[in-house]
Scaffold this motif. Sequence first.
Motif, PDB file in Angstrom:
ATOM      1  N   SER A 223       1.135   3.924  -2.850  1.00  0.00           N
ATOM      2  CA  SER A 223       0.728   5.399  -2.719  1.00  0.00           C
ATOM      3  C   SER A 223       1.979   6.093  -3.278  1.00  0.00           C
ATOM      4  O   SER A 223       1.796   7.365  -3.830  1.00  0.00           O
TER       5      SER A 223
ATOM      6  N   THR B  14       0.889  -1.286   0.026  1.00  0.00           N
ATOM      7  CA  THR B  14       0.122   0.066   0.046  1.00  0.00           C
ATOM      8  C   THR B  14       0.754   1.077   0.098  1.00  0.00           C
ATOM      9  O   THR B  14       0.424   2.155  -0.714  1.00  0.00           O
ATOM     10  N   VAL B  15       1.925   1.198   0.811  1.00  0.00           N
ATOM     11  CA  VAL B  15       2.793   2.265   1.122  1.00  0.00           C
ATOM     12  C   VAL B  15       3.495   2.730  -0.359  1.00  0.00           C
ATOM     13  O   VAL B  15       3.705   3.681  -0.766  1.00  0.00           O
TER      14      VAL B  15
ATOM     15  N   VAL C 222       1.878   6.410  -6.876  1.00  0.00           N
ATOM     16  CA  VAL C 222       0.422   7.322  -7.408  1.00  0.00           C
ATOM     17  C   VAL C 222       1.048   8.806  -7.187  1.00  0.00           C
ATOM     18  O   VAL C 222       0.630   9.744  -7.935  1.00  0.00           O
ATOM     19  N   ILE C 223       1.540   9.351  -6.201  1.00  0.00           N
ATOM     20  CA  ILE C 223       1.978  10.447  -5.874  1.00  0.00           C
ATOM     21  C   ILE C 223       2.923  11.004  -6.821  1.00  0.00           C
ATOM     22  O   ILE C 223       3.029  12.175  -7.553  1.00  0.00           O
TER      23      ILE C 223
ATOM     24  N   GLY D 134       6.882  11.506  -3.159  1.00  0.00           N
ATOM     25  CA  GLY D 134       6.512  10.020  -3.696  1.00  0.00           C
ATOM     26  C   GLY D 134       7.814   9.402  -3.750  1.00  0.00           C
ATOM     27  O   GLY D 134       7.467   8.171  -3.548  1.00  0.00           O
TER      28      GLY D 134
END
Length: 506
Positions: A339, A335-336, A342-343, A373
């Motif tokens: 993330s 998940t991290v 995505v950033i 990110g």
Amino acid sequence: MATDAPAEGRYVSGVAAAMTVVAMGLGYAISIGDPTILSANLQVVSAGLQISGSTSTFVASLATLTMAAAVLSAGALGDLYGMRRMYLVGLGGAVVFSAMAAAAPVPAVLMIARAGVGIALAFLIGLSLALTNAVFPPGRRAAAIAAYFGVGYAVATPLPALGGMLAHAIGWRACFFVVPTVAAIGLLITWRFVPETVPAARRLDVPGMVLFAVALLGLIYGTSRMETGIDAAGLAAVGVGLAAGCLFVLQELRTPEPALDMRVFRSSRFNAAVTAGVVFNIVLGGSMVLLAFYLVTIRKESHELFGLLLIPATAMAAIAATSAGPAANRFGVRTVLISGLVIMFAGLMVLRNFDLNTSRPVVFATTALLVVGGALVTTPQAQIMMSSAPDDLGGVVSAVKSAVNEGGYSLGPALFALVGINLFFTDSAHHLSDAGVTRSEARQALLTAHGGREAHLVNPEQAQLVISQAPHNAIDAIHTLSMIMAVGPVIALVLALWLIKPVKNG
């Protein structure tokens, strides 16, 4: 005080745990901050030693090249002779060779010193993460690795500015005082608090380490030669690097005691982490050059402005990297990592909409999205790769992570500069086709504007047309490049969703 060796079932705790993270973070900060310090002060150093332009560029990249060449050897030596011992060698080397650079009477001595600094940095970047992973118990490694990156980012952020202040206040030699000071502090803390790891019982794979060094040297040097166009020497270096890389894989598969056990690549999680590391470093390296080009070359802003934007952005990255550990424990490393990708993708999409008058807050937000990110990708990438490492290969796997990231960060600027230049000239010729300007003439016009050799070949009226249109064509090239870059995070994201199972605690 340091506890007994982790292999005996005891790990650092309390003050020793906190100081271990600080000591390892200082090593990481030095390894990423030292090349930037010299790059930021290259003009004053070159003037001080009367170094020519081409030689000064080589001096600036020398430490990065030797670091890449030595990083796997540093990791292997740490596994065989104790990570703490070899890490102390790296810190001592950083002190000695930085002092040598500061005292250099002639350019040749500076080159020797910078090559030595690069080797010392290989021990720091190759072993700091491995030591952090080794001396913390499994349940605390995620938080420790996250804090390690947080300390590294936080300390590295002001180092270039501090070096510049010293260089302008005292003289060019003073910019080399920063690294040995930080290294000396790290050496004292490591000596006092960090425990030794148990050496592995195997022989050094010297042929494998040599082939790995040649492969990275060829690829990094070759791609750096081709930032402004296809170059015969660059192509040859890349070819040698690729050949050495293939021979390295064959050597590691057939030798009974390889420097890098290729079985780690059987792990889908490991491969996804490696891919994410390559992608985010290619994108980060390329986008930082692109943002600097946008501000300095297109907008005519000062070089200092981009440096000022990077300071708070990197501070935010330090917070993000530190927070990534607890977040990974709660939500899972996948998940991290996703993330972070995505950033980064969001930052590239903002870059896609830049124009000649984009506000400075938007430029800063773009820089922050890309850097933060990347920080969110770094921590879970390290956790996944280190959790895949056999107990006796922690240093080597940590070195592979560093080599992968360094290679990607070096490849990004060269790759996207080469693509961007070709896009720019093609757009220039397309937009000015009605005026009879060809792609070759557009290139010659820009050489004219910058005092190039082909000035006599250019029609003055055509040159003026190209130069007046250049900022708009450069913006178009940035838009296209940002879309090309965005493909990388998307691919890494898909692989992460596919190859990394959604389990918590790495």
